[in-house]
Design a protein around this motif. Structure first.
Motif, PDB file in Angstrom:
ATOM      1  N   VAL A   1      13.548   8.510  -3.032  1.00 17.51           N
ATOM      2  CA  VAL A   1      14.287   8.028  -1.863  1.00 17.51           C
ATOM      3  C   VAL A   1      13.342   7.261  -0.934  1.00 17.51           C
ATOM      4  CG1 VAL A   1      15.513   8.748   0.226  1.00 17.51           C
ATOM      5  CG2 VAL A   1      16.086   9.762  -1.980  1.00 17.51           C
ATOM      6  N   ALA A   2      12.158   7.799  -0.692  1.00 14.12           N
ATOM      7  CA  ALA A   2      11.184   7.108   0.154  1.00 14.12           C
ATOM      8  C   ALA A   2      10.767   5.773  -0.476  1.00 14.12           C
ATOM      9  CB  ALA A   2       9.959   7.984   0.381  1.00 14.12           C
ATOM     10  N   PHE A   3      10.628   5.761  -1.789  1.00 16.87           N
ATOM     11  CA  PHE A   3      10.279   4.528  -2.500  1.00 16.87           C
ATOM     12  C   PHE A   3      11.380   3.483  -2.323  1.00 16.87           C
ATOM     13  CE2 PHE A   3       9.966   1.835  -6.266  1.00 16.87           C
ATOM     14  CZ  PHE A   3       8.609   1.531  -6.264  1.00 16.87           C
ATOM     15  N   LEU A   4      12.640   3.905  -2.463  1.00 18.62           N
ATOM     16  CA  LEU A   4      13.755   2.968  -2.305  1.00 18.62           C
ATOM     17  C   LEU A   4      13.834   2.425  -0.877  1.00 18.62           C
ATOM     18  CD1 LEU A   4      16.495   4.766  -4.390  1.00 18.62           C
ATOM     19  CD2 LEU A   4      15.430   2.576  -4.913  1.00 18.62           C
ATOM     20  N   VAL A   5      13.595   3.273   0.099  1.00 19.25           N
ATOM     21  CA  VAL A   5      13.611   2.817   1.489  1.00 19.25           C
ATOM     22  C   VAL A   5      12.463   1.839   1.743  1.00 19.25           C
ATOM     23  CG1 VAL A   5      13.315   3.581   3.887  1.00 19.25           C
ATOM     24  CG2 VAL A   5      14.820   4.839   2.354  1.00 19.25           C
ATOM     25  N   THR A   6      11.296   2.122   1.200  1.00 22.04           N
ATOM     26  CA  THR A   6      10.155   1.227   1.369  1.00 22.04           C
ATOM     27  C   THR A   6      10.406  -0.115   0.689  1.00 22.04           C
ATOM     28  OG1 THR A   6       8.716   3.163   1.421  1.00 22.04           O
ATOM     29  CG2 THR A   6       7.656   1.038   1.122  1.00 22.04           C
TER      30      THR A   6
ATOM     31  N   TYR B   1      19.401  -1.472  -1.153  1.00 22.22           N
ATOM     32  CA  TYR B   1      18.582  -0.350  -1.608  1.00 22.22           C
ATOM     33  C   TYR B   1      18.818   0.894  -0.748  1.00 22.22           C
ATOM     34  CZ  TYR B   1      15.922  -3.558  -4.535  1.00 22.22           C
ATOM     35  OH  TYR B   1      15.549  -4.472  -5.481  1.00 22.22           O
ATOM     36  N   LEU B   2      19.177   0.698   0.515  1.00 21.30           N
ATOM     37  CA  LEU B   2      19.438   1.832   1.393  1.00 21.30           C
ATOM     38  C   LEU B   2      20.683   2.596   0.956  1.00 21.30           C
ATOM     39  CD1 LEU B   2      18.624   0.271   4.868  1.00 21.30           C
ATOM     40  CD2 LEU B   2      17.213   1.815   3.509  1.00 21.30           C
ATOM     41  N   ASP B   3      21.698   1.877   0.489  1.00 23.13           N
ATOM     42  CA  ASP B   3      22.903   2.540  -0.019  1.00 23.13           C
ATOM     43  C   ASP B   3      22.575   3.387  -1.241  1.00 23.13           C
ATOM     44  OD1 ASP B   3      24.348   1.232   1.943  1.00 23.13           O
ATOM     45  OD2 ASP B   3      24.866  -0.451   0.620  1.00 23.13           O
TER      46      ASP B   3
ATOM     47  N   VAL C   1       0.839  -1.203   0.000  1.00 21.95           N
ATOM     48  CA  VAL C   1       0.000   0.000   0.000  1.00 21.95           C
ATOM     49  C   VAL C   1       0.876   1.257   0.000  1.00 21.95           C
ATOM     50  CG1 VAL C   1      -1.641   1.332   1.385  1.00 21.95           C
ATOM     51  CG2 VAL C   1      -2.003  -1.105   1.031  1.00 21.95           C
ATOM     52  N   ALA C   2       1.943   1.240   0.791  1.00 24.63           N
ATOM     53  CA  ALA C   2       2.851   2.388   0.830  1.00 24.63           C
ATOM     54  C   ALA C   2       3.521   2.596  -0.526  1.00 24.63           C
ATOM     55  CB  ALA C   2       3.899   2.187   1.915  1.00 24.63           C
ATOM     56  N   LEU C   3       3.929   1.510  -1.176  1.00 21.83           N
ATOM     57  CA  LEU C   3       4.541   1.633  -2.499  1.00 21.83           C
ATOM     58  C   LEU C   3       3.548   2.198  -3.517  1.00 21.83           C
ATOM     59  CD1 LEU C   3       6.596  -1.677  -2.644  1.00 21.83           C
ATOM     60  CD2 LEU C   3       7.487   0.645  -2.487  1.00 21.83           C
ATOM     61  N   ALA C   4       2.312   1.748  -3.445  1.00 20.55           N
ATOM     62  CA  ALA C   4       1.289   2.263  -4.362  1.00 20.55           C
ATOM     63  C   ALA C   4       1.040   3.747  -4.123  1.00 20.55           C
ATOM     64  CB  ALA C   4      -0.004   1.471  -4.205  1.00 20.55           C
ATOM     65  N   MET C   5       0.992   4.153  -2.860  1.00 23.96           N
ATOM     66  CA  MET C   5       0.767   5.566  -2.557  1.00 23.96           C
ATOM     67  C   MET C   5       1.938   6.425  -3.021  1.00 23.96           C
ATOM     68  SD  MET C   5      -0.994   5.170   1.187  1.00 23.96           S
ATOM     69  CE  MET C   5      -1.002   6.895   1.547  1.00 23.96           C
ATOM     70  N   LEU C   6       3.151   5.922  -2.884  1.00 25.06           N
ATOM     71  CA  LEU C   6       4.312   6.665  -3.364  1.00 25.06           C
ATOM     72  C   LEU C   6       4.287   6.793  -4.885  1.00 25.06           C
ATOM     73  CD1 LEU C   6       7.060   5.227  -1.005  1.00 25.06           C
ATOM     74  CD2 LEU C   6       6.297   7.605  -1.116  1.00 25.06           C
ATOM     75  N   MET C   7       3.854   5.749  -5.570  1.00 22.84           N
ATOM     76  CA  MET C   7       3.757   5.817  -7.032  1.00 22.84           C
ATOM     77  C   MET C   7       2.717   6.850  -7.471  1.00 22.84           C
ATOM     78  SD  MET C   7       5.982   3.926  -8.462  1.00 22.84           S
ATOM     79  CE  MET C   7       5.376   3.762 -10.106  1.00 22.84           C
ATOM     80  N   VAL C   8       1.597   6.897  -6.779  1.00 24.04           N
ATOM     81  CA  VAL C   8       0.576   7.904  -7.105  1.00 24.04           C
ATOM     82  C   VAL C   8       1.137   9.306  -6.866  1.00 24.04           C
ATOM     83  CG1 VAL C   8      -1.662   8.841  -6.386  1.00 24.04           C
ATOM     84  CG2 VAL C   8      -1.388   6.383  -6.714  1.00 24.04           C
ATOM     85  N   GLY C   9       1.866   9.468  -5.770  1.00 27.72           N
ATOM     86  CA  GLY C   9       2.497  10.763  -5.496  1.00 27.72           C
ATOM     87  C   GLY C   9       3.485  11.145  -6.583  1.00 27.72           C
TER      88      GLY C   9
ATOM     89  N   SER D   1      13.309  -1.412   0.246  1.00 25.92           N
ATOM     90  CA  SER D   1      14.310  -2.067   1.080  1.00 25.92           C
ATOM     91  C   SER D   1      13.664  -2.746   2.290  1.00 25.92           C
ATOM     92  CB  SER D   1      15.342  -1.048   1.543  1.00 25.92           C
ATOM     93  OG  SER D   1      16.237  -1.624   2.443  1.00 25.92           O
ATOM     94  N   ILE D   2      12.722  -2.078   2.916  1.00 27.70           N
ATOM     95  CA  ILE D   2      12.027  -2.668   4.064  1.00 27.70           C
ATOM     96  C   ILE D   2      11.164  -3.842   3.615  1.00 27.70           C
ATOM     97  CG2 ILE D   2      10.253  -2.224   5.810  1.00 27.70           C
ATOM     98  CD1 ILE D   2      11.380   0.653   5.947  1.00 27.70           C
ATOM     99  N   HIS D   3      10.489  -3.679   2.494  1.00 26.14           N
ATOM    100  CA  HIS D   3       9.574  -4.712   2.008  1.00 26.14           C
ATOM    101  C   HIS D   3      10.312  -5.986   1.585  1.00 26.14           C
ATOM    102  CE1 HIS D   3       5.831  -6.251   0.404  1.00 26.14           C
ATOM    103  NE2 HIS D   3       6.428  -6.492  -0.742  1.00 26.14           N
ATOM    104  N   THR D   4      11.473  -5.824   0.952  1.00 31.19           N
ATOM    105  CA  THR D   4      12.207  -6.988   0.459  1.00 31.19           C
ATOM    106  C   THR D   4      13.291  -7.466   1.422  1.00 31.19           C
ATOM    107  OG1 THR D   4      13.791  -5.597  -0.711  1.00 31.19           O
ATOM    108  CG2 THR D   4      11.849  -6.333  -1.945  1.00 31.19           C
ATOM    109  N   LEU D   5      13.510  -6.738   2.522  1.00 34.85           N
ATOM    110  CA  LEU D   5      14.560  -7.048   3.499  1.00 34.85           C
ATOM    111  C   LEU D   5      15.942  -7.086   2.850  1.00 34.85           C
ATOM    112  CD1 LEU D   5      12.745  -9.842   5.543  1.00 34.85           C
ATOM    113  CD2 LEU D   5      12.930  -7.414   6.084  1.00 34.85           C
ATOM    114  N   GLU D   6      16.158  -6.208   1.893  1.00 37.78           N
ATOM    115  CA  GLU D   6      17.432  -6.100   1.179  1.00 37.78           C
ATOM    116  C   GLU D   6      18.035  -4.733   1.503  1.00 37.78           C
ATOM    117  OE1 GLU D   6      20.537  -7.272  -0.909  1.00 37.78           O
ATOM    118  OE2 GLU D   6      18.761  -8.535  -0.747  1.00 37.78           O
ATOM    119  N   THR D   7      19.225  -4.725   2.128  1.00 41.02           N
ATOM    120  CA  THR D   7      19.802  -3.463   2.586  1.00 41.02           C
ATOM    121  C   THR D   7      20.537  -2.694   1.495  1.00 41.02           C
ATOM    122  OG1 THR D   7      21.795  -4.600   3.316  1.00 41.02           O
ATOM    123  CG2 THR D   7      20.039  -4.305   4.942  1.00 41.02           C
TER     124      THR D   7
END
Length: 89
Positions: free
Chosen positions: A51-56, A66-68, A14-22, A58-64
């Motif tokens: 940046v917010a999309f990349l962080v989200t 993306y944070l770099d 849901v957060a990723l979808a909202m960021l895409m709409v933004g 990273s959290i969603h896929t548990l892959e760090t």
């Protein structure tokens, strides 16, 4: 009751979808903006949404890794925004 894992996964989607709409709305402002200042602000907001999309992601896929990328992108976009603002003024 929704299990915690499924709830977190759903919240991430849901957060990723909202960021895409933004991002789509900011693209519209970037294209339509009547002044150059509006376009610079839209470009800065778009970079922060990326940046917010990349962080989200990273959290969603548990892959760090993306944070770099998000940190590097934030630094570069800040410098780009400062350069564009200076060019306008």
């Amino acid at each position: 009751m929704i299990p915690v894992n499924n709830f977190i996964s759903l919240a991430g989607l849901v957060a990723l979808a909202m960021l895409m709409v933004g991002m789509l709305l900011v693209f519209w402002r970037l294209a339509k903006g009547p002044t150059a200042a509006d376009r610079v602000i839209a470009l800065d907001l778009l970079s922060m949404l990326v940046v917010a999309f990349l962080v989200t992601v990273s959290i969603h896929t548990l892959e760090t890794s993306y944070l770099d990328v998000a940190i590097a992108y934030a630094c570069i976009s800040f410098l780009g925004t400062v350069a564009l603002a200076r060019y306008i003024s």
